[in-house]
Design an enzyme around this catalytic site. Structure first.
Site, short mmCIF file in Angstrom:
data_model
loop_
_atom_site.label_atom_id
_atom_site.label_comp_id
_atom_site.label_asym_id
_atom_site.label_seq_id
_atom_site.Cartn_x
_atom_site.Cartn_y
_atom_site.Cartn_z
N HIS A 41 44.35 6.30 -20.41
CA HIS A 41 43.20 5.78 -19.66
C HIS A 41 42.26 6.91 -19.24
O HIS A 41 41.55 6.79 -18.23
CB HIS A 41 43.65 5.00 -18.41
CG HIS A 41 44.61 3.89 -18.70
ND1 HIS A 41 44.19 2.61 -19.03
CD2 HIS A 41 45.96 3.86 -18.73
CE1 HIS A 41 45.24 1.84 -19.23
NE2 HIS A 41 46.34 2.58 -19.07
N GLU A 64 30.52 15.08 -34.09
CA GLU A 64 29.48 14.05 -33.94
C GLU A 64 29.07 13.48 -35.29
O GLU A 64 28.87 12.26 -35.43
CB GLU A 64 28.27 14.65 -33.22
CG GLU A 64 28.54 14.96 -31.75
CD GLU A 64 27.44 15.75 -31.09
OE1 GLU A 64 27.50 15.94 -29.86
OE2 GLU A 64 26.49 16.20 -31.79
N SER A 94 20.70 23.32 -28.38
CA SER A 94 19.60 22.73 -27.62
C SER A 94 18.31 23.47 -27.91
O SER A 94 18.30 24.69 -28.11
CB SER A 94 19.90 22.79 -26.12
OG SER A 94 18.78 22.38 -25.36
N LYS A 117 23.56 26.87 -25.25
CA LYS A 117 24.32 25.63 -25.38
C LYS A 117 24.78 25.44 -26.83
O LYS A 117 24.01 25.61 -27.76
CB LYS A 117 23.45 24.44 -24.97
CG LYS A 117 24.24 23.15 -24.75
CD LYS A 117 23.35 22.09 -24.13
CE LYS A 117 24.14 20.88 -23.68
NZ LYS A 117 24.80 20.20 -24.79
#
Length: 464
Positions: free
Chosen positions: A184, A327, A314, A320
């Site tokens: 969970h 992805e 980014s 970043k």
């Protein structure tokens, strides 16, 4: 400079065809009739049809239906097609006649023209000779099975084998790293990082087994059934002999379908393959998302691992770095799941004796195989192979995990263990310190009971 045309004829009359084109009137009509998506059928599908034409010519020659000169010319035309031919001579849109007749005739016309150009004094017809003993209705279903089986064999299964090997190697490499498990998305009992990654490897191996399990059904082909399954205009021995030739030409065993009517009227095996590809997509999505979560942060997230930095993340935030491979794999999985819905709908379109969404089935299945093969290979090479483990952070989080108290259940009972966990949560102290205060267990016994590495082995933990 104006393009030059020549006049071609078919049963409907004359058609103007570009002079450079090897195809003829029926292909030109289809080009004009279906300007829908500008998406041609995949090259591997066209290659499968060419393989069918070659095998059919060889079978018809052996059966005495096609003379040796014409058969040899057709076989040579099949063998002589180059990459440029596949790129420009088979332009028809996926969204066309549902039987794929336009594409079948496209191949027939190209091969007939090449065979005639390379022969002296022979008249080789697209319908009468290249398409002898065949119908679009058995050629296209056969091409679906052949192209999908070969793409799975040569592209997808090797990529999955590579991913499984990389996951297994990584699991062995980090087998000693104990971490907090999660259910969970919340802290749970400990496990090793090797166990976690080993579970991914098991998922991929099961996907490989499922896909391999479909191959025997893909190896059954509709060829020989001609228009509806009766085999009209084909020699009674054609189906078996064709399958032998196709097997030799493809180095893959094929045989006539047990029921040629079913093989032409339905595409249940294609739907089954798509279902297994969907399972693989789900597995890859799970693995990709686990990697994203484990890599998250690195300061404000889980920060358990660090994926390889492949590119700046980014356009505005310097420094970043994002989990780009994970992805991309997740997006592939989403596309394949959507493709499975398309294939399911297309599979329902077996109206009476013929499915009429065959080009869409071929295109979508092959796209899913191509995407999954590439994604699996990228995940292996650029995500799994290169990530590093933040061992100190994992050990720190594990030492503060109140769920370790679960190991005390057999000794002090669930209720008392729950009190200890609540106190550890509220005070932010290590579970060992709280348990030492709230139980009569001595330090040595507690250390043994609460040892995360031992808990990861499972079973009933005893302080004895």
């Amino acid at each position: 400079m104006d393009e030059k045309f020549r006049t071609e004829k078919d049963s409907l009359g004359e058609v103007q065809v570009p002079e450079w084109a090897l195809y003829g009137a029926q292909t030109q009509r289809a080009l004009e009739n279906f300007p829908i998506s500008d998406t041609p059928l995949p090259t591997e599908f066209i290659r499968a049809i060419v393989l069918i034409k070659k095998s059919a010519a060889q079978a018809n020659r052996e059966l005495g239906l096609l003379d040796e000169q014409r058969a040899d010319a057709i076989v040579a035309a099949c063998d002589g097609l180059g990459e440029e031919d596949f790129a420009c001579q088979f332009p028809l849109d996926v969204y066309q006649t549902g039987s794929g007749t336009s594409t079948n005739m496209n191949v027939n016309e190209v091969l007939a023209r090449i065979a005639n150009q390379n022969s002296v004094g022979l008249d080789i017809g697209a319908n009468d000779h290249v398409n002898m003993s065949q119908s679009s209705n058995d050629v296209i279903p056969t091409a679906i099975h052949v192209s999908v089986l070969l793409a799975g064999r040569d592209r997808l299964l090797p990529a999955l084998r590579q991913l499984h090997a990389q996951l297994s190697d990584k699991a062995a490499e980090v087998a000693d790293v104990v971490k907090t498990g999660r259910t969970h998305l919340m802290d749970a009992l400990p496990l090793t990082l090797g166990q976690e990654i080993g579970a991914w490897a098991a998922q991929i191996e099961l996907c490989r087994e499922r896909i391999r399990g479909v191959l025997p059904r893909l190896s059954q082909v509709a060829q020989g059934g001609t228009a509806i399954g009766t085999g009209l205009n084909a020699h009674p021995k054609f189906a078996q002999l064709f399958a032998q030739k196709l097997s030799a030409n493809s180095t893959q065993q094929f045989r006539p379908a047990d029921n040629l009517f079913a093989a032409i009227a339905s595409q249940d095996t294609a739907v089954e393959v798509s279902g297994q590809l969907r399972v693989l997509a789900v597995a890859l999505m799970k693995i990709a998302n686990d990697l994203r979560w484990m890599n998250s942060g690195p300061l404000a997230g889980l920060g358990e691992i660090e994926l390889q930095a492949l590119q700046p993340g980014s356009s505005i935030m310097p420094g970043k770095v994002n989990p780009v491979i994970a992805e991309a794999v997740a997006m592939v999985a989403a596309r394949v799941m959507g493709n499975d819905a398309t294939i399911g709908i297309a599979g329902q379109s077996g109206n009476f004796q013929l499915n009429v969404m065959l080009p869409l089935l071929a295109h979508t299945l092959l796209e899913s195989i191509r995407l999954l093969g590439s994604a699996a290979q990228l995940l292996a090479d650029k995500a799994v192979a290169g990530f590093s483990v933040n061992r100190e952070h994992l050990a720190e989080a594990l030492s503060r995990n109140p769920i370790l108290v679960t190991a005390l259940n057999p000794v002090i009972g669930y209720a008392k263990a729950a009190e200890i966990a609540k106190e550890a949560y509220s005070s932010g102290r290590p579970i060992f310190a709280v348990a030492r205060e709230m139980t009569e267990l001595d330090e040595a016994e507690l250390k043994k009971l609460l040892d995360p590495a031992r808990l990861a082995q499972g079973g009933i933990v005893s302080g004895d």
